[in-house]
Design a protein around this motif. Structure first.
Motif, PDB file in Angstrom:
ATOM      1  N   LEU A 101       0.923  -1.199   0.013  1.00 31.36           N
ATOM      2  CA  LEU A 101       0.013   0.138   0.079  1.00 31.36           C
ATOM      3  C   LEU A 101       0.976   1.019   0.038  1.00 31.36           C
ATOM      4  CD1 LEU A 101      -2.394  -1.119   2.669  1.00 31.36           C
ATOM      5  CD2 LEU A 101      -2.753  -1.064   0.444  1.00 31.36           C
ATOM      6  N   THR A 102       0.499   2.444  -0.595  1.00 28.82           N
ATOM      7  CA  THR A 102       0.985   3.516  -0.575  1.00 28.82           C
ATOM      8  C   THR A 102       0.186   4.571   0.499  1.00 28.82           C
ATOM      9  OG1 THR A 102       0.170   4.294  -2.480  1.00 28.82           O
ATOM     10  CG2 THR A 102       2.703   3.461  -2.567  1.00 28.82           C
ATOM     11  N   TYR A 103       0.660   5.545   0.710  1.00 30.58           N
ATOM     12  CA  TYR A 103      -0.040   6.492   1.637  1.00 30.58           C
ATOM     13  C   TYR A 103       0.148   7.750   1.210  1.00 30.58           C
ATOM     14  CZ  TYR A 103      -0.799   2.713   4.844  1.00 30.58           C
ATOM     15  OH  TYR A 103      -1.187   1.436   5.470  1.00 30.58           O
ATOM     16  N   HIS A 104      -0.725   8.756   0.842  1.00 33.33           N
ATOM     17  CA  HIS A 104      -0.646   9.936   0.247  1.00 33.33           C
ATOM     18  C   HIS A 104      -0.778  10.952   1.273  1.00 33.33           C
ATOM     19  CE1 HIS A 104      -0.336   8.099  -3.895  1.00 33.33           C
ATOM     20  NE2 HIS A 104      -1.240   7.456  -3.458  1.00 33.33           N
ATOM     21  N   MET A 105       0.319  11.255   1.835  1.00 32.28           N
ATOM     22  CA  MET A 105       0.471  12.138   2.947  1.00 32.28           C
ATOM     23  C   MET A 105       2.020  12.363   3.445  1.00 32.28           C
ATOM     24  SD  MET A 105      -0.548   9.764   6.216  1.00 32.28           S
ATOM     25  CE  MET A 105      -2.145   9.239   5.131  1.00 32.28           C
ATOM     26  N   THR A 106       2.265  13.428   4.125  1.00 34.88           N
ATOM     27  CA  THR A 106       3.735  13.808   4.574  1.00 34.88           C
ATOM     28  C   THR A 106       4.127  12.506   5.312  1.00 34.88           C
ATOM     29  OG1 THR A 106       3.121  14.827   6.407  1.00 34.88           O
ATOM     30  CG2 THR A 106       3.336  16.139   4.424  1.00 34.88           C
ATOM     31  N   SER A 107       5.500  12.187   5.376  1.00 30.96           N
ATOM     32  CA  SER A 107       5.815  11.097   6.368  1.00 30.96           C
ATOM     33  C   SER A 107       5.600  11.370   7.882  1.00 30.96           C
ATOM     34  CB  SER A 107       7.357  10.792   6.121  1.00 30.96           C
ATOM     35  OG  SER A 107       8.090  12.043   6.135  1.00 30.96           O
ATOM     36  N   ASP A 108       6.004  12.657   8.153  1.00 32.61           N
ATOM     37  CA  ASP A 108       5.391  13.081   9.552  1.00 32.61           C
ATOM     38  C   ASP A 108       4.152  12.522   9.764  1.00 32.61           C
ATOM     39  OD1 ASP A 108       7.975  14.062   9.949  1.00 32.61           O
ATOM     40  OD2 ASP A 108       7.398  16.060   9.489  1.00 32.61           O
ATOM     41  N   GLU A 109       3.144  12.886   9.179  1.00 33.34           N
ATOM     42  CA  GLU A 109       1.665  12.617   9.134  1.00 33.34           C
ATOM     43  C   GLU A 109       1.518  11.014   9.244  1.00 33.34           C
ATOM     44  OE1 GLU A 109      -0.654  16.100   6.956  1.00 33.34           O
ATOM     45  OE2 GLU A 109       0.042  14.325   5.546  1.00 33.34           O
ATOM     46  N   LEU A 110       2.269  10.423   8.311  1.00 26.20           N
ATOM     47  CA  LEU A 110       2.190   8.786   8.414  1.00 26.20           C
ATOM     48  C   LEU A 110       2.499   8.332   9.672  1.00 26.20           C
ATOM     49  CD1 LEU A 110       1.711   6.139   6.814  1.00 26.20           C
ATOM     50  CD2 LEU A 110       4.102   6.170   6.366  1.00 26.20           C
ATOM     51  N   PHE A 111       3.700   8.697  10.108  1.00 24.41           N
ATOM     52  CA  PHE A 111       4.323   8.078  11.296  1.00 24.41           C
ATOM     53  C   PHE A 111       3.534   8.590  12.594  1.00 24.41           C
ATOM     54  CE2 PHE A 111       8.176   7.538   8.567  1.00 24.41           C
ATOM     55  CZ  PHE A 111       8.002   6.125   8.682  1.00 24.41           C
ATOM     56  N   GLU A 112       3.118   9.812  12.571  1.00 23.62           N
ATOM     57  CA  GLU A 112       2.486  10.367  13.641  1.00 23.62           C
ATOM     58  C   GLU A 112       0.960   9.619  13.844  1.00 23.62           C
ATOM     59  OE1 GLU A 112       0.215  14.573  15.078  1.00 23.62           O
ATOM     60  OE2 GLU A 112       2.463  14.697  14.229  1.00 23.62           O
ATOM     61  N   LYS A 113       0.177   9.510  12.686  1.00 26.37           N
ATOM     62  CA  LYS A 113      -1.059   9.389  12.730  1.00 26.37           C
ATOM     63  C   LYS A 113      -1.489   7.770  12.322  1.00 26.37           C
ATOM     64  CE  LYS A 113      -2.191  14.156  11.682  1.00 26.37           C
ATOM     65  NZ  LYS A 113      -2.712  14.909  10.793  1.00 26.37           N
TER      66      LYS A 113
END
Length: 184
Positions: free
Chosen positions: A29-41
């Motif tokens: 899967l890919t996530y379309h967001m910043t890496s900070d958002e990915l790791f935080e949320k």
């Protein structure tokens, strides 16, 4: 959260690769967001991954932060891959984007990584401006909290022997051989 399968549904393949490709299509899967958002949320604390690919913000401070976050969510013997670790000329390896060809200071994060942690094995595949594959071993631990990132491009990349030693550079053929031998 926006996610989608990263492989094109129109992908063609031979019968012998069909099972492998179908497995990949179902499990990446890919996530379309910043890496900070990915790791935080979005990263569940107890969820660990076998492979994390980093190719976002190419400035050393953010790449180092992304690597640290990825390592927290990586299984032992899992891999992190960084893109753009071998800039072909000095201006391509700077924080500022001065030319269309730009790798940023991802390369500085690889050097810093060696100083921060024990128990990481890495190989940089000499393709597509450097793809650094980092394996987290059983002996993974923090060595130091901080090292200066004031590395000189000309010293690091001015001598091919030094460059190859620092980044453990291998050819694509060597990479394929290591895969075939089960050493990666």
């Amino acid at each position: 959260m926006s996610e989608k399968n990263v492989l094109d549904e129109k992908l063609t393949y031979s019968d012998e690769n069909k099972i492998i490709i179908e497995y990949i299509k179902e499990n990446i899967l890919t996530y379309h967001m910043t890496s900070d958002e990915l790791f935080e949320k979005n990263m569940v604390e107890d969820k660990k991954y076998d492979f994390i690919f980093i190719d976002g913000d190419h400035r050393e401070f953010q790449v180092t932060k992304d690597i640290k976050n990825a390592l927290e969510h990586l299984n032992t013997n899992g891999y992190v891959m960084l893109h753009d670790t071998l800039p072909p000329f000095k201006e391509a390896g700077m924080d500022e984007r001065l030319y269309p060809t730009w790798m940023g200071t991802v390369w500085k994060s690889v050097i810093k990584l060696n100083s921060l942690y024990e128990g990481l094995e890495y190989h940089t595949i000499d393709t597509d401006c450097g793809c650094c594959l980092i394996r987290k071993t059983n002996g993974f631990k923090i060595k130091k909290e901080y090292i200066s990132s004031d590395f000189d491009y000309d010293i690091v990349f001015g001598n091919e022997t030094i460059r190859n030693s620092i980044f453990n550079v291998i050819t694509t053929e060597e990479f394929k051989r290591l895969l075939e031998l089960g050493e990666l």
